[in-house]
Design a protein around this motif. Sequence first.
Motif, mmCIF file in Angstrom:
data_model
loop_
_atom_site.group_PDB
_atom_site.id
_atom_site.type_symbol
_atom_site.label_atom_id
_atom_site.label_comp_id
_atom_site.label_asym_id
_atom_site.label_seq_id
_atom_site.Cartn_x
_atom_site.Cartn_y
_atom_site.Cartn_z
ATOM 1 N N VAL A 1 18.914 4.263 -12.083
ATOM 2 C CA VAL A 1 19.646 6.083 -11.520
ATOM 3 C C VAL A 1 17.994 7.394 -11.597
ATOM 4 O O VAL A 1 17.639 7.543 -11.054
ATOM 5 N N ASP B 1 23.637 4.843 -16.759
ATOM 6 C CA ASP B 1 22.123 4.176 -15.301
ATOM 7 C C ASP B 1 20.932 4.179 -15.156
ATOM 8 O O ASP B 1 19.870 5.221 -14.471
ATOM 9 N N LYS C 1 23.138 9.865 -0.567
ATOM 10 C CA LYS C 1 24.189 10.261 -0.108
ATOM 11 C C LYS C 1 24.946 11.782 -0.286
ATOM 12 O O LYS C 1 25.093 13.445 0.451
ATOM 13 N N ASN D 1 20.376 4.244 -1.567
ATOM 14 C CA ASN D 1 21.488 3.979 -0.946
ATOM 15 C C ASN D 1 22.563 5.189 -1.531
ATOM 16 O O ASN D 1 23.529 6.117 -0.659
ATOM 17 N N GLN D 2 23.152 5.374 -2.223
ATOM 18 C CA GLN D 2 24.065 5.617 -3.017
ATOM 19 C C GLN D 2 23.610 7.247 -3.027
ATOM 20 O O GLN D 2 24.117 8.356 -3.168
ATOM 21 N N ALA E 1 20.588 -0.191 -3.882
ATOM 22 C CA ALA E 1 21.809 -0.070 -3.831
ATOM 23 C C ALA E 1 21.938 1.655 -4.703
ATOM 24 O O ALA E 1 22.794 2.694 -3.588
ATOM 25 N N ARG E 2 21.464 2.031 -5.459
ATOM 26 C CA ARG E 2 21.664 3.681 -5.826
ATOM 27 C C ARG E 2 20.374 4.366 -4.965
ATOM 28 O O ARG E 2 21.031 5.147 -5.337
#
Length: 334
Positions: free
Chosen positions: A188, A185, A234, A230-231, A227-228
């Motif tokens: 990331v 990825d 976490k 936001n991931q 999206a990454r």
Amino acid sequence: MKTSIKKVVIASMAALSMLGMGMSVNAYELNPEVKDVTPALREASTVGVWTHENPAMKNAPNKDAILVMTFGTTFTDTRHKTIDAVEKAIQAANPNVPVYEAYTSHIIIDRVKAKEGIIKLTPEEAFAKLKAEGYTRVAVVSLDVIPGMEYTYDSVVTKMQVNNFKKISLATPLMYFQGTEGEPDQVVDFLQNLKSQFPKCGPQDAIMIMAHGTPHPGNAYYSVIQARINQLAKTDPIFSHVYVYSVEGRPNINDVIPQLKEKGYKHVTLMPIMMVAGDHANNDMAGSDPDSHKSQLEAQGFTVSTYIHGLGENANIRNLYVERANEALADLQK
């Protein structure tokens, strides 16, 4: 066609003879029932590093070079700190293979010549120079961030040279693979390396990372980036403060401002995620005109800081480009 992606060599000599070429690339693994791999199917299923072999030159000696393609910039200072720095890093990693350069923007080539008396080569001119100097194998490295319009241009102009060299490879841009079916990825990877330049953030601090934007479908990468982000938020709190937007695509600044207000942010740091800190960073992002991003945010009541440095100034990001260059060179030298 199966959808798994892995390192494969799809053998079909009949199809290769139609194109006069051979490839060793990351590709979709075709269903075993596909017996006749047509040139169109082969090209459509090619992902990752693209490599071409010219059987007409199979007996030519191997003489390798790396060609770095960049849009370029008219801002001299950022050019030295970014484009030149990346090229030097690639050269340092491959001391026995010379690194050449090409600018894809003819406008910038003309302006640099007029302003500084420096002649930058177009891709066609650079390839002609390499051929004239006896190089037979060329690894092309793109300094693009995503596979958008500029990377498509790099790809097309490279493929137009297939008859002039024994072998050509084309590296992927900074972000390409998205973690599908066991692939890395790289979105990331990029964000984790970009994090080194983030400022410390309190509850009322946000970071807006400015991309270029494109009408090309590759613009969708920016949604993947968010999206990454936001991931990652976490498990890493710094990313909960980060928003991506673009100058010429979506999301844009007007998409992000309501989110900033909803979260109660009062202070915003703007930084580009472009190779250079050129016109977009200095004027569109940080300029004093009322329509600059800084001015628009201030008009909405935010205090604004600007980080005017291109990605090429970040040593971590330079290392990612070195990886892309090494991948293309490895495929070239197989």
